[in-house]
Design a protein around this motif. Structure first.
Motif, PDB file in Angstrom:
ATOM      1  N   LYS A  98       0.822  -1.209   0.000  1.00 38.85           N
ATOM      2  CA  LYS A  98       0.000   0.000   0.000  1.00 38.85           C
ATOM      3  C   LYS A  98       0.855   1.257   0.000  1.00 38.85           C
ATOM      4  N   ASN A  99       2.094   1.129   0.467  1.00 33.40           N
ATOM      5  CA  ASN A  99       3.002   2.270   0.473  1.00 33.40           C
ATOM      6  C   ASN A  99       3.383   2.640  -0.959  1.00 33.40           C
ATOM      7  N   LYS A 100       3.250   3.909  -1.317  1.00 32.57           N
ATOM      8  CA  LYS A 100       3.460   4.317  -2.710  1.00 32.57           C
ATOM      9  C   LYS A 100       4.915   4.203  -3.163  1.00 32.57           C
ATOM     10  N   LYS A 101       5.842   4.043  -2.223  1.00 34.11           N
ATOM     11  CA  LYS A 101       7.240   3.878  -2.614  1.00 34.11           C
ATOM     12  C   LYS A 101       7.616   2.422  -2.844  1.00 34.11           C
ATOM     13  N   VAL A 102       6.655   1.529  -2.722  1.00 27.05           N
ATOM     14  CA  VAL A 102       6.859   0.133  -3.123  1.00 27.05           C
ATOM     15  C   VAL A 102       6.620   0.051  -4.624  1.00 27.05           C
ATOM     16  N   LEU A 103       7.674  -0.249  -5.371  1.00 24.44           N
ATOM     17  CA  LEU A 103       7.606  -0.218  -6.834  1.00 24.44           C
ATOM     18  C   LEU A 103       7.552  -1.597  -7.470  1.00 24.44           C
ATOM     19  N   ALA A 104       7.784  -2.665  -6.680  1.00 22.80           N
ATOM     20  CA  ALA A 104       7.839  -3.999  -7.283  1.00 22.80           C
ATOM     21  C   ALA A 104       7.627  -5.079  -6.236  1.00 22.80           C
ATOM     22  N   ILE A 105       7.314  -6.261  -6.728  1.00 30.43           N
ATOM     23  CA  ILE A 105       7.264  -7.460  -5.889  1.00 30.43           C
ATOM     24  C   ILE A 105       8.526  -8.259  -6.182  1.00 30.43           C
ATOM     25  N   GLY A 106       9.346  -8.434  -5.175  1.00 32.45           N
ATOM     26  CA  GLY A 106      10.604  -9.149  -5.359  1.00 32.45           C
ATOM     27  C   GLY A 106      11.515  -8.947  -4.155  1.00 32.45           C
ATOM     28  N   GLU A 107      12.296  -9.804  -3.843  1.00 24.70           N
ATOM     29  CA  GLU A 107      12.950 -10.737  -4.744  1.00 24.70           C
ATOM     30  C   GLU A 107      12.246 -12.093  -4.636  1.00 24.70           C
ATOM     31  N   ILE A 108      11.658 -12.528  -5.720  1.00 24.28           N
ATOM     32  CA  ILE A 108      10.905 -13.774  -5.742  1.00 24.28           C
ATOM     33  C   ILE A 108      11.503 -14.700  -6.795  1.00 24.28           C
ATOM     34  N   GLY A 109      11.093 -15.969  -6.778  1.00 23.01           N
ATOM     35  CA  GLY A 109      11.567 -16.859  -7.829  1.00 23.01           C
ATOM     36  C   GLY A 109      11.885 -18.252  -7.361  1.00 23.01           C
ATOM     37  N   LEU A 110      12.928 -18.832  -7.966  1.00 22.00           N
ATOM     38  CA  LEU A 110      13.307 -20.221  -7.708  1.00 22.00           C
ATOM     39  C   LEU A 110      14.809 -20.326  -7.498  1.00 22.00           C
ATOM     40  N   SER A 125      17.648 -23.065 -12.147  1.00 22.05           N
ATOM     41  CA  SER A 125      16.215 -23.345 -12.329  1.00 22.05           C
ATOM     42  C   SER A 125      15.691 -22.759 -13.642  1.00 22.05           C
ATOM     43  N   ARG A 126      16.525 -22.754 -14.621  1.00 23.56           N
ATOM     44  CA  ARG A 126      16.194 -22.127 -15.907  1.00 23.56           C
ATOM     45  C   ARG A 126      14.887 -22.660 -16.494  1.00 23.56           C
ATOM     46  N   LYS A 127      14.771 -23.963 -16.631  1.00 27.99           N
ATOM     47  CA  LYS A 127      13.618 -24.570 -17.292  1.00 27.99           C
ATOM     48  C   LYS A 127      12.319 -24.257 -16.559  1.00 27.99           C
ATOM     49  N   GLU A 128      12.334 -24.414 -15.237  1.00 26.81           N
ATOM     50  CA  GLU A 128      11.116 -24.202 -14.458  1.00 26.81           C
ATOM     51  C   GLU A 128      10.769 -22.719 -14.363  1.00 26.81           C
ATOM     52  N   THR A 129      11.776 -21.864 -14.279  1.00 26.65           N
ATOM     53  CA  THR A 129      11.530 -20.422 -14.268  1.00 26.65           C
ATOM     54  C   THR A 129      10.829 -19.994 -15.546  1.00 26.65           C
ATOM     55  N   LEU A 130      11.326 -20.457 -16.670  1.00 29.79           N
ATOM     56  CA  LEU A 130      10.734 -20.100 -17.957  1.00 29.79           C
ATOM     57  C   LEU A 130       9.309 -20.635 -18.070  1.00 29.79           C
ATOM     58  N   ARG A 131       9.094 -21.854 -17.609  1.00 31.31           N
ATOM     59  CA  ARG A 131       7.747 -22.442 -17.668  1.00 31.31           C
ATOM     60  C   ARG A 131       6.748 -21.596 -16.898  1.00 31.31           C
TER      61      ARG A 131
END
Length: 268
Positions: free
Chosen positions: A84-96, A139-145
């Motif tokens: 909700k804070n306007k200075k939050v510009l992204a969701i991350g660091e997320i992934g595999l 995790s290249r293959k699964e990330t791309l999927r």
């Protein structure tokens, strides 16, 4: 706007800056910095730093290495509230991250949990119209999927270190390559080949501060002022001017992280 640098991935909430965080961030006041959370605590710290310093912004999320003992419903709710804070510009660091400690033995239970959290956070970003900052290791293959499955997301692949084929595929899906200190290493031939063959319009710069310092400071604490070494290496690899790389990467980052006009740099 004076174009210094836009560091699209840093961790100034890290303990490595406990002794001089304020001094360092004041020295970097002409840089735009996206401080990336890796769990709820560091996401809250990122928001705190963003609120305290004009040039710092926050990315909030759960890194794959922290998902094992978390409740997904509660965690997504906490992230949604922080966003909700306007200075939050992204969701991350997320992934595999499929680099496991037990003699690299694959842990299918953890993989399943990582995928569950990755997709849930992609869904949250989509609902909030925010870009994502993706961590992908072994995790290249699964990330791309998963990226292909979630077609309406956009963002950057943090600490990009894959080949040209993977780069081409994710660029077509609306992602930028986050390039940092690795490109300055002697063993970075594959990454250099990838950067040589793609358009600079698809690149953003990052440090992963305090980690992955570029040559000639490898092994020392990193900070955003070292982006110039990354910029220099890219200009050499692509045989284009330093200033062109710097200005294009800056504009690319603005286009990505300020795309939804959540925060207006001109009036804030």
């Amino acid at each position: 706007m004076i174009k210094i640098f836009f560091d699209t991935h840093a961790h100034y909430d890290s303990k490595e800056f406990n002794d001089d965080r304020e001094i360092k961030l004041n020295q970097l006041k002409d840089y735009i910095i996206l401080n990336s959370g890796t769990n709820i605590e560091s996401s809250k710290s990122s928001v705190y730093l963003a609120n305290k310093y004009d040039s710092v912004f926050a990315s909030i999320g759960i890194h794959p290495n922290y998902v094992e003992n978390l409740d997904i419903k509660k965690t997504i709710s906490e992230l949604k509230n922080l966003a909700k804070n306007k200075k939050v510009l992204a969701i991350g660091e997320i992934g595999l991250d499929f680099c496991f400690n037990n003699k690299n033995k694959i842990d299918n239970k953890i993989i399943k949990k990582q995928i569950l959290f990755f997709e849930a956070q992609l869904n949250l970003a989509k609902k909030l119209d925010l870009p994502v900052v993706i961590h992908s290791r072994n995790s290249r293959k699964e990330t791309l999927r998963i990226i292909k499955k979630n077609k309406n997301n956009f963002g950057s692949i943090h600490c990009f270190n894959y080949d040209n084929e993977f780069a081409d595929q994710i660029i077509k899906l609306g992602y930028y390559l986050g390039i940092g200190g690795i490109i300055t290493f002697k063993n970075s031939k594959e990454l250099c080949d990838t950067i040589r063959n793609i358009d600079i319009k698809n690149v953003v710069l990052e440090t992963d501060t305090p980690y992955i310092s570029p040559t000639p400071f490898r092994g020392k604490r990193n900070d955003s002022s070292n982006l110039k070494y990354v910029c220099e290496k890219i200009s050499q690899v692509k045989n284009i001017s330093y200033h062109h790389v710097k200005n294009m990467a800056f504009d690319n980052a603005l286009n990505l992280f300020f795309k939804n006009k959540r925060y207006d740099l001109k009036t804030s």
